[in-house]
Design a protein around this motif. Structure first.
Motif, PDB file in Angstrom:
ATOM      1  N   GLN A  55       0.750  -1.184  -0.058  1.00  0.00           N
ATOM      2  CA  GLN A  55       0.031   0.022   0.197  1.00  0.00           C
ATOM      3  C   GLN A  55       0.746   1.331  -0.002  1.00  0.00           C
ATOM      4  O   GLN A  55       0.377   2.222  -0.753  1.00  0.00           O
ATOM      5  N   ILE A  56       1.931   1.406   0.643  1.00  0.00           N
ATOM      6  CA  ILE A  56       2.848   2.365   0.764  1.00  0.00           C
ATOM      7  C   ILE A  56       3.658   2.588  -0.581  1.00  0.00           C
ATOM      8  O   ILE A  56       3.940   3.627  -1.177  1.00  0.00           O
ATOM      9  N   GLN A  57       3.819   1.459  -1.101  1.00  0.00           N
ATOM     10  CA  GLN A  57       4.648   1.592  -2.657  1.00  0.00           C
ATOM     11  C   GLN A  57       3.453   2.171  -3.375  1.00  0.00           C
ATOM     12  O   GLN A  57       3.923   3.116  -4.293  1.00  0.00           O
ATOM     13  N   HIS A  58       2.281   1.975  -3.345  1.00  0.00           N
ATOM     14  CA  HIS A  58       1.296   2.463  -4.245  1.00  0.00           C
ATOM     15  C   HIS A  58       1.106   3.942  -3.978  1.00  0.00           C
ATOM     16  O   HIS A  58       1.184   4.975  -5.113  1.00  0.00           O
ATOM     17  N   TYR A  59       1.041   4.317  -2.439  1.00  0.00           N
ATOM     18  CA  TYR A  59       1.114   5.796  -2.186  1.00  0.00           C
ATOM     19  C   TYR A  59       2.083   6.366  -2.942  1.00  0.00           C
ATOM     20  O   TYR A  59       2.138   7.829  -3.452  1.00  0.00           O
ATOM     21  N   CYS A  60       3.375   5.917  -2.970  1.00  0.00           N
ATOM     22  CA  CYS A  60       4.449   6.657  -3.443  1.00  0.00           C
ATOM     23  C   CYS A  60       4.729   6.679  -4.723  1.00  0.00           C
ATOM     24  O   CYS A  60       5.289   7.458  -5.557  1.00  0.00           O
ATOM     25  N   SER A  61       3.512   6.188  -5.525  1.00  0.00           N
ATOM     26  CA  SER A  61       3.364   6.330  -7.069  1.00  0.00           C
ATOM     27  C   SER A  61       2.509   7.440  -7.467  1.00  0.00           C
ATOM     28  O   SER A  61       2.395   7.779  -8.639  1.00  0.00           O
ATOM     29  N   LEU A  62       2.017   8.002  -6.555  1.00  0.00           N
ATOM     30  CA  LEU A  62       1.077   9.216  -6.793  1.00  0.00           C
ATOM     31  C   LEU A  62       1.553  10.426  -6.915  1.00  0.00           C
ATOM     32  O   LEU A  62       2.642  10.628  -6.641  1.00  0.00           O
ATOM     33  N   ARG A  63       0.904  11.345  -7.808  1.00  0.00           N
ATOM     34  CA  ARG A  63       1.334  12.630  -7.994  1.00  0.00           C
ATOM     35  C   ARG A  63       0.147  13.478  -7.999  1.00  0.00           C
ATOM     36  O   ARG A  63      -0.977  13.090  -7.984  1.00  0.00           O
ATOM     37  N   PHE A  64       0.232  14.768  -7.647  1.00  0.00           N
ATOM     38  CA  PHE A  64      -0.761  15.621  -7.490  1.00  0.00           C
ATOM     39  C   PHE A  64      -1.347  15.820  -8.770  1.00  0.00           C
ATOM     40  O   PHE A  64      -0.638  16.203  -9.778  1.00  0.00           O
ATOM     41  N   THR A  65      -2.510  16.033  -9.137  1.00  0.00           N
ATOM     42  CA  THR A  65      -3.283  16.378 -10.517  1.00  0.00           C
ATOM     43  C   THR A  65      -3.498  17.846 -10.475  1.00  0.00           C
ATOM     44  O   THR A  65      -3.428  18.617  -9.534  1.00  0.00           O
ATOM     45  N   LEU A 125      -0.393   6.110   8.763  1.00  0.00           N
ATOM     46  CA  LEU A 125      -1.377   5.599   9.591  1.00  0.00           C
ATOM     47  C   LEU A 125      -2.601   5.269   9.298  1.00  0.00           C
ATOM     48  O   LEU A 125      -3.146   4.246   9.527  1.00  0.00           O
ATOM     49  N   ALA A 126      -3.190   5.845   8.187  1.00  0.00           N
ATOM     50  CA  ALA A 126      -4.346   5.850   7.586  1.00  0.00           C
ATOM     51  C   ALA A 126      -4.198   4.001   6.938  1.00  0.00           C
ATOM     52  O   ALA A 126      -5.066   3.568   6.927  1.00  0.00           O
ATOM     53  N   ILE A 127      -3.149   3.898   6.104  1.00  0.00           N
ATOM     54  CA  ILE A 127      -2.983   2.524   5.713  1.00  0.00           C
ATOM     55  C   ILE A 127      -2.692   1.524   6.917  1.00  0.00           C
ATOM     56  O   ILE A 127      -3.516   0.326   6.631  1.00  0.00           O
ATOM     57  N   VAL A 128      -2.022   1.690   7.862  1.00  0.00           N
ATOM     58  CA  VAL A 128      -1.729   0.907   8.791  1.00  0.00           C
ATOM     59  C   VAL A 128      -3.126   0.419   9.578  1.00  0.00           C
ATOM     60  O   VAL A 128      -3.530  -0.696   9.652  1.00  0.00           O
ATOM     61  N   ASN A 129      -4.168   1.371   9.741  1.00  0.00           N
ATOM     62  CA  ASN A 129      -5.223   1.112  10.391  1.00  0.00           C
ATOM     63  C   ASN A 129      -6.183   0.388   9.421  1.00  0.00           C
ATOM     64  O   ASN A 129      -6.604  -0.821   9.848  1.00  0.00           O
ATOM     65  N   GLU A 130      -6.120   0.737   8.000  1.00  0.00           N
ATOM     66  CA  GLU A 130      -7.182  -0.040   7.305  1.00  0.00           C
ATOM     67  C   GLU A 130      -6.862  -1.391   7.102  1.00  0.00           C
ATOM     68  O   GLU A 130      -7.655  -2.475   6.963  1.00  0.00           O
ATOM     69  N   VAL A 131      -5.232  -1.518   6.838  1.00  0.00           N
ATOM     70  CA  VAL A 131      -4.833  -3.046   6.609  1.00  0.00           C
ATOM     71  C   VAL A 131      -5.287  -3.903   7.831  1.00  0.00           C
ATOM     72  O   VAL A 131      -5.503  -4.955   7.658  1.00  0.00           O
ATOM     73  N   TYR A 132      -5.083  -3.184   9.109  1.00  0.00           N
ATOM     74  CA  TYR A 132      -5.166  -4.048  10.363  1.00  0.00           C
ATOM     75  C   TYR A 132      -6.708  -4.451  10.504  1.00  0.00           C
ATOM     76  O   TYR A 132      -6.955  -5.638  10.617  1.00  0.00           O
ATOM     77  N   PHE A 133      -7.553  -3.605  10.108  1.00  0.00           N
ATOM     78  CA  PHE A 133      -9.044  -3.844  10.581  1.00  0.00           C
ATOM     79  C   PHE A 133      -9.494  -4.755   9.496  1.00  0.00           C
ATOM     80  O   PHE A 133     -10.526  -5.537   9.678  1.00  0.00           O
ATOM     81  N   ARG A 134      -9.315  -4.740   8.242  1.00  0.00           N
ATOM     82  CA  ARG A 134      -9.628  -5.447   7.110  1.00  0.00           C
ATOM     83  C   ARG A 134      -9.208  -6.966   7.290  1.00  0.00           C
ATOM     84  O   ARG A 134      -9.615  -7.978   7.076  1.00  0.00           O
ATOM     85  N   MET A 135      -7.839  -7.218   7.946  1.00  0.00           N
ATOM     86  CA  MET A 135      -7.179  -8.446   7.836  1.00  0.00           C
ATOM     87  C   MET A 135      -7.417  -9.245   9.211  1.00  0.00           C
ATOM     88  O   MET A 135      -7.345 -10.519   9.460  1.00  0.00           O
TER      89      MET A 135
END
Length: 409
Positions: A55-65, A125-135
């Motif tokens: 998820q963090i790798q995907h976050y690092c692929s983003l750019r502002f539009t 933190l948002a990524i860690v939370n959602e991964v934890y509660f979904r898994m």
């Protein structure tokens, strides 16, 4: 799992207000940030850690539009030079260290320029939370309980059983999921609070503020006082607040001014929050300690300076629910402007306990930095010797600084 963070706007508003000031004044500062889970008994599995990496790798692929940058450019206090910087900016996965070490099975550190590492905190933190509660749980079951509880809260607000004054949603860093926070902001905006004393103002999540047409809310965090005040080797850390407030005024003047009081204790903050700063800043934010005692202290301080407290805002943001907010609002009504930033209670109230996770700056420019706070348990620093040094500096100042020096003019 589908991507959790899909836009670089999906961060708290104060990351942009601090980010602009960092860009203009402290672009060469370097920081280290460390993750901490305060919950006892919580364990992240190797599968969770791997998903967090993805998820963090995907976050690092983003750019502002360009559309996102146009939105930011319309915010009064954001300057064109910072927009041009954001047009070029991108997160760097190389700045992250992620492993399954540590007491909870997850260790995350980020290292690099403050311009970069500051921006990583909320998304991580948002990524860690959602991964934890979904898994770790049956997510759909949790989401159902979340929806039911949210609806019950809104109904009580609409009926006037709870009174929250001007309140905002602050839950991004500890939300159940992106879906849950989106629902909360939409439902709060659609609610009918009538002509009563509750008014939904906006959200700290800039992406959702744009999506739902509400105000993005937020000014500064503890990192600002820690890095500006303690990251320069020449500074006495007991004067952290003065350096931080002074740099903020240089950037914003009278705009965007809600000062955070408790980084190295509120009593030490008040040594620096004298007439000039108290006049320029529109209010102060509470984040630890007894809220009523803190509010009374702030009102007395404003009055001692000859400032009418009714012209200033006390923003409360420490582990709030609507019952606490109502009690605080009723106590101070008519004496000072009262506002609330309510986080986990709106964004992650389910049948299971929310995570209490943080990422904090632990060094700046090779030096330890620390948040002490007004209560035990909310501070964070990796070096006990530095805490001892900082506390001794504060103790000496509180006993010996009578405030009659050039820093207070």
């Amino acid at each position: 799992m589908k991507p959790i963070i899909t836009s670089l706007l999906e961060t708290d508003a104060y990351k942009f207000s601090m980010g602009q000031a960092i860009y203009h004044q402290f672009s060469d500062y370097k920081t280290t940030w460390s993750f901490k889970c305060r919950n006892q008994g919580v364990t992240f599995t190797p599968e969770m850690v791997e998903e967090i990496r993805t998820q963090i790798q995907h976050y690092c692929s983003l750019r502002f539009t360009e559309d996102e940058l146009a939105y930011l450019n319309n915010i009064t206090w954001i300057k064109g030079s910072y927009i041009d910087f954001l047009r070029l900016w991108q997160p760097r996965y190389e700045d992250f260290e992620i492993s399954n070490e540590g007491p909870c099975g997850l260790n995350i550190e980020t290292r690099g320029t403050w311009l970069n590492t500051s921006m990583y905190e909320i998304a991580t933190l948002a990524i860690v939370n959602e991964v934890y509660f979904r898994m770790a749980y049956d997510y759909e079951d949790l989401f159902e309980s979340f929806k039911n509880r949210l609806q019950a809260k809104i109904e009580k607000l609409e009926k006037g059983e709870y009174v929250a004054g001007a309140f905002s949603e602050f839950g991004l860093r500890r939300r159940l999921s992106a879906e849950a926070q989106d629902l909360a902001v939409a439902a709060l905006k659609a609610a009918d609070f009538g002509a009563g004393d509750s008014k939904f103002v906006g959200t700290s999540n800039v992406y959702l503020a744009k999506k739902h047409g509400v105000t993005p809310v937020g000014t500064m965090a503890h990192e600002w006082i820690m890095c500006v005040g303690q990251g320069n080797h020449k500074h006495n850390p007991a004067y952290s607040n003065w350096y931080a407030l002074d740099a903020w005024v240089k950037e914003y003047g009278v705009l965007n001014g809600t000062a955070l009081t408790d980084c190295i204790t509120t009593d030490c903050f008040l040594k620096d929050f004298q007439l000039t700063f108290a006049t320029l800043f529109s209010g102060v934010r509470h984040d630890s300690g007894d809220p009523i005692a803190w509010g009374e202290k702030m009102i007395a301080h404003y009055e001692s300076l000859g400032i009418d407290p009714q012209t200033k805002t006390l923003l409360f943001s420490d582990s709030l629910n609507l019952e606490k907010a109502s009690a605080i609002y009723r106590h101070f009504k008519g004496r000072v402007r009262v506002a609330f930033g309510i986080g986990t209670y709106f964004a992650n109230d389910t049948k299971v306990d929310a995570l209490n996770i943080v990422m904090k700056t632990t060094s700046c420019n090779g030096m330890d930095v620390a948040k002490i706070s007004d209560v035990e348990g909310k501070g964070m620093c990796k070096n006990p010797d530095y805490i001892h040094y900082l506390e001794r500096c504060i103790e000496w100042r509180m006993k010996n600084d009578n405030g009659n020096n050039s820093l207070h003019v």
